[in-house]
Write a protein that holds these residues in place. Structure first.
Motif, PDB file in Angstrom:
ATOM      1  N   PRO A  69       0.846  -1.203   0.000  1.00 61.37           N
ATOM      2  CA  PRO A  69       0.000   0.000   0.000  1.00 61.37           C
ATOM      3  C   PRO A  69       0.880   1.251   0.000  1.00 61.37           C
ATOM      4  O   PRO A  69       1.825   1.337   0.791  1.00 61.37           O
ATOM      5  N   ILE A  70       0.590   2.177  -0.891  1.00 63.81           N
ATOM      6  CA  ILE A  70       1.432   3.371  -1.021  1.00 63.81           C
ATOM      7  C   ILE A  70       1.534   4.119   0.304  1.00 63.81           C
ATOM      8  O   ILE A  70       2.592   4.662   0.648  1.00 63.81           O
ATOM      9  N   LYS A  71       0.446   4.142   1.070  1.00 65.19           N
ATOM     10  CA  LYS A  71       0.483   4.871   2.343  1.00 65.19           C
ATOM     11  C   LYS A  71       1.490   4.253   3.316  1.00 65.19           C
ATOM     12  O   LYS A  71       2.176   4.985   4.044  1.00 65.19           O
ATOM     13  N   ASP A  72       1.597   2.926   3.313  1.00 71.62           N
ATOM     14  CA  ASP A  72       2.571   2.263   4.190  1.00 71.62           C
ATOM     15  C   ASP A  72       3.990   2.433   3.660  1.00 71.62           C
ATOM     16  O   ASP A  72       4.938   2.633   4.427  1.00 71.62           O
ATOM     17  N   GLN A  76       7.229   4.436   5.624  1.00 69.26           N
ATOM     18  CA  GLN A  76       8.546   3.860   5.892  1.00 69.26           C
ATOM     19  C   GLN A  76       9.667   4.723   5.331  1.00 69.26           C
ATOM     20  O   GLN A  76      10.776   4.736   5.877  1.00 69.26           O
ATOM     21  N   ARG A  77       9.371   5.456   4.259  1.00 76.99           N
ATOM     22  CA  ARG A  77      10.418   6.228   3.572  1.00 76.99           C
ATOM     23  C   ARG A  77      10.556   7.658   4.064  1.00 76.99           C
ATOM     24  O   ARG A  77      11.670   8.165   4.212  1.00 76.99           O
ATOM     25  N   ILE A  78       9.448   8.338   4.299  1.00 72.97           N
ATOM     26  CA  ILE A  78       9.528   9.774   4.604  1.00 72.97           C
ATOM     27  C   ILE A  78       8.925  10.133   5.965  1.00 72.97           C
ATOM     28  O   ILE A  78       8.866  11.314   6.314  1.00 72.97           O
ATOM     29  N   THR A  83       4.108  11.903   5.266  1.00 69.43           N
ATOM     30  CA  THR A  83       3.151  11.022   4.599  1.00 69.43           C
ATOM     31  C   THR A  83       1.729  11.529   4.772  1.00 69.43           C
ATOM     32  O   THR A  83       0.925  11.517   3.826  1.00 69.43           O
ATOM     33  N   ALA A  84       1.403  11.982   5.981  1.00 70.10           N
ATOM     34  CA  ALA A  84       0.060  12.496   6.242  1.00 70.10           C
ATOM     35  C   ALA A  84      -0.241  13.712   5.371  1.00 70.10           C
ATOM     36  O   ALA A  84      -1.352  13.847   4.834  1.00 70.10           O
ATOM     37  N   ILE A 203      -4.227   1.645  -5.512  1.00 73.74           N
ATOM     38  CA  ILE A 203      -4.930   0.377  -5.316  1.00 73.74           C
ATOM     39  C   ILE A 203      -4.055  -0.799  -5.732  1.00 73.74           C
ATOM     40  O   ILE A 203      -4.555  -1.903  -5.924  1.00 73.74           O
ATOM     41  N   GLN A 204      -2.747  -0.580  -5.865  1.00 74.84           N
ATOM     42  CA  GLN A 204      -1.860  -1.625  -6.369  1.00 74.84           C
ATOM     43  C   GLN A 204      -1.835  -2.853  -5.453  1.00 74.84           C
ATOM     44  O   GLN A 204      -1.625  -3.983  -5.904  1.00 74.84           O
ATOM     45  N   HIS A 205      -2.059  -2.652  -4.150  1.00 75.33           N
ATOM     46  CA  HIS A 205      -2.067  -3.776  -3.216  1.00 75.33           C
ATOM     47  C   HIS A 205      -3.327  -4.631  -3.351  1.00 75.33           C
ATOM     48  O   HIS A 205      -3.425  -5.704  -2.751  1.00 75.33           O
TER      49      HIS A 205
END
Length: 386
Positions: A69-72, A76-78, A83-84, A203-205
């Motif tokens: 999921p892009i949000k996860d 982890q990266r920024i 992210t929020a 929605i890739q996940h």
């Protein structure tokens, strides 16, 4: 990455045909005609070529994030705060995107066949329907889309072939009579629809298999055809000057459709095409918003957290008069949509690049440490032996 409730790549292709197809097949056609005139087809092809190159950024981010999921992945990266900011900003813009689609559709409905129905009644009914779809989940959306899209495609080919009797392809010439500048300026309108492919990353996940570049290329080819079809149809049926004056050329093409001498006035089929397209497009965008905000699995939260702001934005857009709204949509919002998704894609690419470099550095450091530890162990063994 396979999860319960995942969808296939074929479902993704069909979904893009609907939620991007409505925009590129209907709403951007007037803007292309007013900017590029009879050479609008060249603007679509040029825009598709540019977006094809951009698609490789999406593929890079898609592969680098490993279908998480892009949000996860971003968290982890920024970090959580950055992210929020990105996610809430994206969700707000998507709500705007859905609200503009809703406002334009209901504007067409009220001026075409429901003149005396209060606008607020139409708005509430449609919001209830799209919220119900968004809260039902992605599997429900793609299943409904398969049935709906079948009818839309059949009717699209039907009107295209029926109107062959009134088309004059000589109206497409002369080519580039006003030079190449209008063609370049017109590319931004089809591109503002093509760049919405970025929403697939959110929605890739939910997708069963990893998408390859040729999957995106296939989608882009289909969307290009969906854009050129009604555009060329409007020019060859009405001429570039008259087509540019029309608010909805794709709808006006149905007014010419007739079968023989006695079957005509079948433009009511276009109502099905437009309303179902809006239903799926807005419902899908609202689902993406819910998934970004991590509330897609809770129907109550989808209704309580998404419906009020969406209704408020839609009501705010109704304050603009019809001509003002159309001007804002064509001159500003379509262009801002293009730049928003381009900037967001560049940001995600930079995050992917920097994270990959940091992972490589960490791996090198770990390899170096393990090498030093092995050499120390060898020295220790030698000293002990001596």
């Amino acid at each position: 990455m396979r999860n319960e409730g995942s969808i296939s790549i074929l479902h993704v292709v069909f979904l893009t045909m609907t939620f991007i197809g409505l925009k590129n097949h209907v709403t951007i056609i007037p803007s292309i005609l007013q900017t590029a005139g009879r050479d609008g087809w060249a603007s679509v092809l040029l825009g598709a070529l540019g977006i094809f190159i951009w698609v490789f950024l999406l593929v890079y981010v898609h592969n680098n994030s490993n279908q998480e999921p892009i949000k996860d992945w971003l968290k982890q990266r920024i970090g959580k705060v950055s992210t929020a900011i990105v996610l809430y900003g994206t969700a707000f813009y998507l709500l705007l995107l859905a609200a503009f689609t809703m406002r334009e559709t209901l504007l067409w409905v009220s001026t075409t066949f429901l003149h005396n129905t209060p606008f607020i009644i139409l708005l509430i009914i449609f919001i209830l329907l799209v919220m119900f779809l968004a809260a039902s989940g992605l599997q429900t959306i793609v299943i409904v889309n398969v049935f709906v899209l079948t009818g839309v495609v059949i009717l699209g080919f039907f009107v295209a072939f029926v109107n062959l009797q009134v088309k004059d392809y000589g109206l497409l010439r002369p080519f580039f009579e006003h030079g190449f500048q209008p063609v370049l300026m017109g590319t931004i309108y089809p591109s503002s629809g093509f760049v919405e492919l970025l929403m697939l990353l959110f929605i890739q996940h939910k997708i069963q298999k990893r998408m390859r570049w040729y999957h995106f290329a296939l989608i882009l080819v289909i969307l290009t055809g969906l854009t050129i079809g009604p555009l060329v149809g409007a020019i060859t049926e009405f001429g570039p000057t008259e087509a540019a004056k029309q608010r909805y050329p794709a709808y006006e093409e149905w007014g010419l459709a007739r079968i023989g001498r006695f079957i005509e006035h079948i433009d009511f089929f276009s109502i099905y095409q437009w309303l179902t397209g809006t239903f799926l497009r807005v419902g899908f965008i609202l689902f993406v918003c819910a998934d970004i905000l991590n509330i897609s699995s809770d129907k109550k939260q989808v209704w309580s957290l998404l419906a009020p702001p969406f209704l408020f934005i839609c009501l705010s857009l109704t304050l603009f008069r019809e001509n003002v709204f159309i001007a804002i949509n064509e001159r500003y919002f379509l262009i801002s949509t293009f730049f928003f998704f381009i900037i967001l894609s560049l940001f995600l690419t930079i995050v992917a690049l920097t994270s990959r470099k940091s992972v490589t550095k960490d791996k090198d450091k770990n390899d170096q440490k393990s090498g030093e530890e092995q050499s120390n162990q060898v020295k220790t063994t030698q000293n002990t032996t001596q």
